[in-house]
Structures are given as C-alpha cells and as structure tokens.
Design a protein around this motif. Structure first.
Motif, PDB file in Angstrom:
ATOM      1  N   GLY A   1       0.811  -1.215   0.000  1.00  9.43           N
ATOM      2  CA  GLY A   1       0.000   0.000   0.000  1.00  9.43           C
ATOM      3  C   GLY A   1       0.840   1.259   0.000  1.00  9.43           C
ATOM      4  O   GLY A   1       0.535   2.226  -0.703  1.00  9.43           O
ATOM      5  N   LEU A   2       1.932   1.261   0.759  1.00  7.58           N
ATOM      6  CA  LEU A   2       2.811   2.436   0.791  1.00  7.58           C
ATOM      7  C   LEU A   2       3.676   2.514  -0.450  1.00  7.58           C
ATOM      8  O   LEU A   2       4.058   3.599  -0.888  1.00  7.58           O
ATOM      9  N   ARG A   3       3.990   1.376  -1.040  1.00  4.98           N
ATOM     10  CA  ARG A   3       4.773   1.354  -2.291  1.00  4.98           C
ATOM     11  C   ARG A   3       3.999   2.010  -3.421  1.00  4.98           C
ATOM     12  O   ARG A   3       4.534   2.744  -4.219  1.00  4.98           O
ATOM     13  N   SER A   4       2.692   1.728  -3.465  1.00  3.47           N
ATOM     14  CA  SER A   4       1.872   2.257  -4.552  1.00  3.47           C
ATOM     15  C   SER A   4       1.093   3.505  -4.147  1.00  3.47           C
ATOM     16  O   SER A   4       0.522   4.166  -4.996  1.00  3.47           O
ATOM     17  N   ALA A   5       1.033   3.794  -2.861  1.00  2.05           N
ATOM     18  CA  ALA A   5       0.289   4.942  -2.313  1.00  2.05           C
ATOM     19  C   ALA A   5      -1.202   4.880  -2.669  1.00  2.05           C
ATOM     20  O   ALA A   5      -1.842   5.892  -2.904  1.00  2.05           O
TER      21      ALA A   5
ATOM     22  N   LEU B   1      -4.989   2.450  -1.792  1.00  7.08           N
ATOM     23  CA  LEU B   1      -5.646   1.413  -1.002  1.00  7.08           C
ATOM     24  C   LEU B   1      -6.014   0.186  -1.836  1.00  7.08           C
ATOM     25  O   LEU B   1      -6.220  -0.891  -1.284  1.00  7.08           O
ATOM     26  N   VAL B   2      -6.073   0.337  -3.136  1.00  6.98           N
ATOM     27  CA  VAL B   2      -6.504  -0.761  -4.003  1.00  6.98           C
ATOM     28  C   VAL B   2      -5.586  -1.961  -3.854  1.00  6.98           C
ATOM     29  O   VAL B   2      -6.046  -3.096  -3.703  1.00  6.98           O
ATOM     30  N   ASP B   3      -4.289  -1.724  -3.851  1.00  8.88           N
ATOM     31  CA  ASP B   3      -3.341  -2.834  -3.771  1.00  8.88           C
ATOM     32  C   ASP B   3      -3.401  -3.518  -2.411  1.00  8.88           C
ATOM     33  O   ASP B   3      -3.306  -4.739  -2.318  1.00  8.88           O
TER      34      ASP B   3
ATOM     35  N   MET C   1      -4.525  -7.488  -1.971  1.00  9.91           N
ATOM     36  CA  MET C   1      -3.726  -8.459  -1.230  1.00  9.91           C
ATOM     37  C   MET C   1      -4.524  -9.039  -0.069  1.00  9.91           C
ATOM     38  O   MET C   1      -4.545 -10.250   0.137  1.00  9.91           O
ATOM     39  N   GLY C   2      -5.189  -8.191   0.703  1.00  7.49           N
ATOM     40  CA  GLY C   2      -5.943  -8.657   1.858  1.00  7.49           C
ATOM     41  C   GLY C   2      -7.134  -9.519   1.486  1.00  7.49           C
ATOM     42  O   GLY C   2      -7.392 -10.550   2.128  1.00  7.49           O
ATOM     43  N   ILE C   3      -7.868  -9.125   0.457  1.00  9.41           N
ATOM     44  CA  ILE C   3      -9.033  -9.906   0.025  1.00  9.41           C
ATOM     45  C   ILE C   3      -8.594 -11.262  -0.507  1.00  9.41           C
ATOM     46  O   ILE C   3      -9.240 -12.281  -0.241  1.00  9.41           O
ATOM     47  N   THR C   4      -7.477 -11.294  -1.213  1.00  9.79           N
ATOM     48  CA  THR C   4      -6.967 -12.569  -1.726  1.00  9.79           C
ATOM     49  C   THR C   4      -6.558 -13.476  -0.571  1.00  9.79           C
ATOM     50  O   THR C   4      -6.877 -14.672  -0.562  1.00  9.79           O
TER      51      THR C   4
ATOM     52  N   ALA D   1      -9.618  -8.716   9.602  1.00 15.63           N
ATOM     53  CA  ALA D   1      -9.368  -7.554  10.452  1.00 15.63           C
ATOM     54  C   ALA D   1      -8.055  -6.864  10.086  1.00 15.63           C
ATOM     55  O   ALA D   1      -7.978  -5.626  10.049  1.00 15.63           O
ATOM     56  N   VAL D   2      -7.034  -7.643   9.789  1.00 11.52           N
ATOM     57  CA  VAL D   2      -5.735  -7.074   9.412  1.00 11.52           C
ATOM     58  C   VAL D   2      -5.861  -6.273   8.124  1.00 11.52           C
ATOM     59  O   VAL D   2      -5.236  -5.221   7.974  1.00 11.52           O
ATOM     60  N   THR D   3      -6.672  -6.730   7.207  1.00 10.08           N
ATOM     61  CA  THR D   3      -6.881  -5.991   5.958  1.00 10.08           C
ATOM     62  C   THR D   3      -7.490  -4.629   6.237  1.00 10.08           C
ATOM     63  O   THR D   3      -7.028  -3.611   5.699  1.00 10.08           O
ATOM     64  N   LEU D   4      -8.494  -4.585   7.087  1.00 13.71           N
ATOM     65  CA  LEU D   4      -9.113  -3.300   7.425  1.00 13.71           C
ATOM     66  C   LEU D   4      -8.130  -2.378   8.145  1.00 13.71           C
ATOM     67  O   LEU D   4      -8.038  -1.187   7.834  1.00 13.71           O
ATOM     68  N   VAL D   5      -7.384  -2.919   9.085  1.00 13.37           N
ATOM     69  CA  VAL D   5      -6.404  -2.116   9.825  1.00 13.37           C
ATOM     70  C   VAL D   5      -5.326  -1.585   8.889  1.00 13.37           C
ATOM     71  O   VAL D   5      -4.954  -0.404   8.952  1.00 13.37           O
ATOM     72  N   SER D   6      -4.826  -2.424   8.002  1.00  7.60           N
ATOM     73  CA  SER D   6      -3.773  -1.972   7.089  1.00  7.60           C
ATOM     74  C   SER D   6      -4.288  -0.914   6.121  1.00  7.60           C
ATOM     75  O   SER D   6      -3.560   0.032   5.788  1.00  7.60           O
ATOM     76  N   MET D   7      -5.534  -1.019   5.700  1.00  9.68           N
ATOM     77  CA  MET D   7      -6.093  -0.004   4.812  1.00  9.68           C
ATOM     78  C   MET D   7      -6.205   1.339   5.530  1.00  9.68           C
ATOM     79  O   MET D   7      -5.885   2.380   4.950  1.00  9.68           O
ATOM     80  N   VAL D   8      -6.625   1.326   6.789  1.00  7.94           N
ATOM     81  CA  VAL D   8      -6.697   2.567   7.563  1.00  7.94           C
ATOM     82  C   VAL D   8      -5.308   3.157   7.744  1.00  7.94           C
ATOM     83  O   VAL D   8      -5.099   4.364   7.567  1.00  7.94           O
ATOM     84  N   LEU D   9      -4.332   2.323   8.084  1.00  9.39           N
ATOM     85  CA  LEU D   9      -2.961   2.812   8.281  1.00  9.39           C
ATOM     86  C   LEU D   9      -2.360   3.376   6.996  1.00  9.39           C
ATOM     87  O   LEU D   9      -1.717   4.429   7.013  1.00  9.39           O
TER      88      LEU D   9
END
Length: 146
Positions: free
Chosen positions: A59-63, A65-67, A71-74, A119-127
């Motif tokens: 997410g930070l590499r591409s800036a 949330l889509v990526d 990754m999280g959904i997969t 839950a980790v996917t949601l947290v990482s998207m917020v971060l």
C-alpha cells in the motif's frame, strides 16, 4: 513498476500469504490441560503480523488502497477456502461446539487466523490511508514554506 504489475504482485502475494498463514496458524502453545488450558495461537499471530507488514508495504509502495485491498481480500479468500474445505483433509478446524470441546487449541487458532485475516486488511487499509494522507500534507506544507 507498472500499475498492472503492482496489482499482480498484490494478488500473487495475497495468495502466497493465504497458504503460508494457513500452514503457520496451527502452531500453538497450550499451557495446562489440553481441554482447559491457556491457548496461545502464536502461529496465527505471526501469520497476521506478516500479512499486516506485507499489506502496509504494498500500500505504501503504490500509495493506494486498491493494492492493499487486493492483497488482503486474496489472503482472506484463501483462508476462507481452507476454512470451508469439505472432507477429512481440512487444514483449518471450523468452529462448532463439538470442535471447541474436543480441540479447543486448533479451533481457537483457526478462528484467530480466519477472522484476523479480515481484520488485518481493514487495519492496514486505515494505516495506509493515514500515512499517505500525512505524507501528502507534509509535502504540501514543505512546498508552501519559503
């Protein structure tokens, strides 16, 4: 790296993390008796930490949330497929009162891994959103200062 390549990396990494986490989540410590002891699902916790770090990285590499979401959904999809897999060759112990009574450690570890991957996917998207917005605000402020 092109946009399609980053999405491909996110998808492939998510699939790999789903398999890795499913294999790793079964590592548990049980202190005390098997049926009534303290369960520490350290494998699930480690798998979730790896997922969080990977999702933050992409997410930070591409800036975007889509990526992170791809990754999280997969990862969650692979974990769900393992959770719902029919037959005797299950990699994850689905929750039921019977499973909780007979195998509390593996059942708890399976729930932590399966629900934690969402839950980790949601947290990482917020971060990612917070860090990217903060960095953009800092860059705007730097350009405005003489």
């Amino acid at each position: 790296m092109t946009r399609a390549a980053i999405l491909g990396v996110a998808f492939a990494s998510g699939a790999i993390l789903g398999v890795l986490g499913t294999a790793l989540h079964s590592s548990i410590w049980i202190f005390g008796e098997t049926r009534g002891g303290l369960v520490v699902p350290w494998g699930a916790a480690l798998a979730l930490l790896i997922c969080l770090l990977a999702q933050l990285w992409i997410g930070l590499r591409s800036a975007t949330l889509v990526d992170t979401a791809v990754m999280g959904i997969t990862t969650f999809t692979v974990a769900t497929a393992a959770y719902l897999w029919p037959g005797a060759d299950q990699l994850v112990v689905p929750y039921s009162s019977e499973a909780m009574e007979m195998l509390p450690g593996p059942t708890i570890a399976s729930l932590v891994w399966w629900l934690g991957s969402a839950a980790v996917t949601l947290v990482s998207m917020v971060l990612v959103k917070w860090i990217v917005a903060r960095d953009e605000a800092l860059h705007r402020a730097d350009r405005l200062t003489p």
